[in-house]
Scaffold this motif. Structure first.
Motif, PDB file in Angstrom:
ATOM      1  N   LYS A   1       4.009  93.524   5.008  1.00 35.16           N
ATOM      2  CA  LYS A   1       5.073  94.210   5.736  1.00 35.16           C
ATOM      3  C   LYS A   1       5.725  93.261   6.741  1.00 35.16           C
ATOM      4  N   VAL A   2       7.043  93.365   6.837  1.00 36.58           N
ATOM      5  CA  VAL A   2       7.822  92.625   7.824  1.00 36.58           C
ATOM      6  C   VAL A   2       8.462  93.644   8.757  1.00 36.58           C
ATOM      7  N   LEU A   3       8.258  93.465  10.058  1.00 32.72           N
ATOM      8  CA  LEU A   3       8.874  94.346  11.049  1.00 32.72           C
ATOM      9  C   LEU A   3      10.039  93.614  11.686  1.00 32.72           C
ATOM     10  N   VAL A   4      11.213  94.265  11.709  1.00 37.39           N
ATOM     11  CA  VAL A   4      12.390  93.656  12.330  1.00 37.39           C
ATOM     12  C   VAL A   4      12.778  94.426  13.583  1.00 37.39           C
ATOM     13  N   ASP A   5      13.350  93.703  14.532  1.00 35.94           N
ATOM     14  CA  ASP A   5      13.702  94.259  15.837  1.00 35.94           C
ATOM     15  C   ASP A   5      15.109  94.840  15.810  1.00 35.94           C
ATOM     16  N   LEU A   6      15.356  95.722  14.839  1.00 38.73           N
ATOM     17  CA  LEU A   6      16.667  96.335  14.645  1.00 38.73           C
ATOM     18  C   LEU A   6      16.480  97.785  14.238  1.00 38.73           C
ATOM     19  N   THR A   7      17.483  98.590  14.517  1.00 30.63           N
ATOM     20  CA  THR A   7      17.473  99.956  14.006  1.00 30.63           C
ATOM     21  C   THR A   7      18.167  99.957  12.644  1.00 30.63           C
ATOM     22  N   LYS A   8      17.974 101.022  11.917  1.00 32.99           N
ATOM     23  CA  LYS A   8      18.664 101.175  10.637  1.00 32.99           C
ATOM     24  C   LYS A   8      20.174 101.125  10.842  1.00 32.99           C
ATOM     25  N   GLU A   9      20.649 101.753  11.906  1.00 30.68           N
ATOM     26  CA  GLU A   9      22.087 101.794  12.186  1.00 30.68           C
ATOM     27  C   GLU A   9      22.640 100.392  12.434  1.00 30.68           C
ATOM     28  N   GLN A  10      21.913  99.566  13.185  1.00 35.05           N
ATOM     29  CA  GLN A  10      22.362  98.196  13.440  1.00 35.05           C
ATOM     30  C   GLN A  10      22.478  97.419  12.127  1.00 35.05           C
ATOM     31  N   ILE A  11      21.517  97.605  11.250  1.00 33.82           N
ATOM     32  CA  ILE A  11      21.535  96.910   9.960  1.00 33.82           C
ATOM     33  C   ILE A  11      22.684  97.427   9.097  1.00 33.82           C
ATOM     34  N   LYS A  12      22.853  98.739   9.085  1.00 29.85           N
ATOM     35  CA  LYS A  12      23.909  99.353   8.280  1.00 29.85           C
ATOM     36  C   LYS A  12      25.300  98.924   8.743  1.00 29.85           C
ATOM     37  N   ASN A  13      25.475  98.679  10.050  1.00 30.64           N
ATOM     38  CA  ASN A  13      26.769  98.306  10.615  1.00 30.64           C
ATOM     39  C   ASN A  13      27.064  96.808  10.563  1.00 30.64           C
ATOM     40  N   ALA A  14      26.121  96.017  10.074  1.00 25.01           N
ATOM     41  CA  ALA A  14      26.324  94.562   9.979  1.00 25.01           C
ATOM     42  C   ALA A  14      27.416  94.259   8.953  1.00 25.01           C
ATOM     43  N   PRO A  15      28.029  93.082   9.054  1.00 20.12           N
ATOM     44  CA  PRO A  15      29.026  92.704   8.047  1.00 20.12           C
ATOM     45  C   PRO A  15      28.428  92.826   6.638  1.00 20.12           C
ATOM     46  N   GLU A  16      29.183  93.425   5.731  1.00 22.02           N
ATOM     47  CA  GLU A  16      28.706  93.683   4.374  1.00 22.02           C
ATOM     48  C   GLU A  16      28.326  92.390   3.667  1.00 22.02           C
ATOM     49  N   PHE A  17      27.228  92.436   2.921  1.00 26.19           N
ATOM     50  CA  PHE A  17      26.687  91.257   2.240  1.00 26.19           C
ATOM     51  C   PHE A  17      26.772  91.415   0.726  1.00 26.19           C
ATOM     52  N   HIS A  18      27.299  90.377   0.074  1.00 25.83           N
ATOM     53  CA  HIS A  18      27.307  90.289  -1.390  1.00 25.83           C
ATOM     54  C   HIS A  18      26.693  88.937  -1.736  1.00 25.83           C
ATOM     55  N   ARG A  19      25.513  88.949  -2.359  1.00 27.08           N
ATOM     56  CA  ARG A  19      24.753  87.735  -2.607  1.00 27.08           C
ATOM     57  C   ARG A  19      25.600  86.630  -3.253  1.00 27.08           C
ATOM     58  N   ASP A  20      26.314  86.947  -4.332  1.00 22.79           N
ATOM     59  CA  ASP A  20      27.076  85.931  -5.051  1.00 22.79           C
ATOM     60  C   ASP A  20      28.185  85.313  -4.201  1.00 22.79           C
ATOM     61  N   LYS A  21      28.739  86.094  -3.325  1.00 21.71           N
ATOM     62  CA  LYS A  21      29.869  85.655  -2.505  1.00 21.71           C
ATOM     63  C   LYS A  21      29.442  85.022  -1.181  1.00 21.71           C
ATOM     64  N   HIS A  22      28.401  85.563  -0.536  1.00 20.56           N
ATOM     65  CA  HIS A  22      28.100  85.204   0.846  1.00 20.56           C
ATOM     66  C   HIS A  22      26.898  84.284   1.074  1.00 20.56           C
ATOM     67  N   LEU A  23      26.001  84.144   0.111  1.00 26.13           N
ATOM     68  CA  LEU A  23      24.760  83.420   0.384  1.00 26.13           C
ATOM     69  C   LEU A  23      25.000  81.992   0.858  1.00 26.13           C
ATOM     70  N   GLY A  24      25.942  81.280   0.283  1.00 24.37           N
ATOM     71  CA  GLY A  24      26.217  79.912   0.718  1.00 24.37           C
ATOM     72  C   GLY A  24      27.475  79.765   1.551  1.00 24.37           C
ATOM     73  N   ASP A  25      28.018  80.863   2.046  1.00 26.76           N
ATOM     74  CA  ASP A  25      29.293  80.877   2.755  1.00 26.76           C
ATOM     75  C   ASP A  25      29.080  80.666   4.261  1.00 26.76           C
ATOM     76  N   ALA A  26      29.527  79.509   4.774  1.00 33.97           N
ATOM     77  CA  ALA A  26      29.339  79.176   6.193  1.00 33.97           C
ATOM     78  C   ALA A  26      30.081  80.154   7.107  1.00 33.97           C
ATOM     79  N   GLY A  27      31.256  80.622   6.694  1.00 37.83           N
ATOM     80  CA  GLY A  27      32.017  81.570   7.505  1.00 37.83           C
ATOM     81  C   GLY A  27      31.283  82.894   7.648  1.00 37.83           C
ATOM     82  N   TYR A  28      30.707  83.385   6.549  1.00 40.41           N
ATOM     83  CA  TYR A  28      29.932  84.630   6.597  1.00 40.41           C
ATOM     84  C   TYR A  28      28.695  84.435   7.473  1.00 40.41           C
ATOM     85  N   ARG A  29      28.053  83.286   7.310  1.00 38.84           N
ATOM     86  CA  ARG A  29      26.859  82.978   8.100  1.00 38.84           C
ATOM     87  C   ARG A  29      27.197  83.005   9.591  1.00 38.84           C
TER      88      ARG A  29
END
Length: 120
Positions: A76-104
């Motif tokens: 198990k990994v515990l993160v210091d975030l609420t579900k709402e904080q995670i849900k409101n983060a900038p949307e992630f698309h693996r193929d598009k964003h994983l190597g994208d410095a601007g998204y990072r």
């Protein structure tokens, strides 16, 4: 400025080389999914979490600094975030964003500013 967001906190209990794939991920207010991919690279450590049905089968990218603790016995990994904080983060698309410095940079800013972009 946001470089520290991509490193594990010294108190998280992360051991380099540990395979976190399949570990359950818990926010401060409940389960968000399982680790699908992760990176231990210094200054670029992150988790890709498959959220399953929680947010309609989407994945989220969490910088390593959001990890509070890792429990290898319970897988198990515990993160210091609420579900709402995670849900409101900038949307992630693996193929598009994983190597994208601007998204990072955008995501790093979101998660490194608890009183600004990141909902409290």
């Amino acid at each position: 400025m946001t470089e520290h967001v991509w490193s594990y906190q010294p108190t998280a209990g992360h051991l380099a080389g540990t395979d976190l794939t399949g570990y359950k991920v818990e926010a401060t207010d409940g389960s968000i999914g399982k680790v699908d991919k992760h990176s231990d690279e210094v200054g670029d450590a992150y988790l890709v979490v498959d959220t399953g049905v929680w947010i309609f089968g989407k994945e989220v990218l969490l910088p390593a600094s959001t990890v509070m603790s890792i429990d290898p016995e319970d897988r198990k990994v515990l993160v210091d975030l609420t579900k709402e904080q995670i849900k409101n983060a900038p949307e992630f698309h693996r193929d598009k964003h994983l190597g994208d410095a601007g998204y990072r940079d955008e995501l790093g800013t979101y998660y490194s500013n608890p009183y600004g972009n990141r909902p409290v």
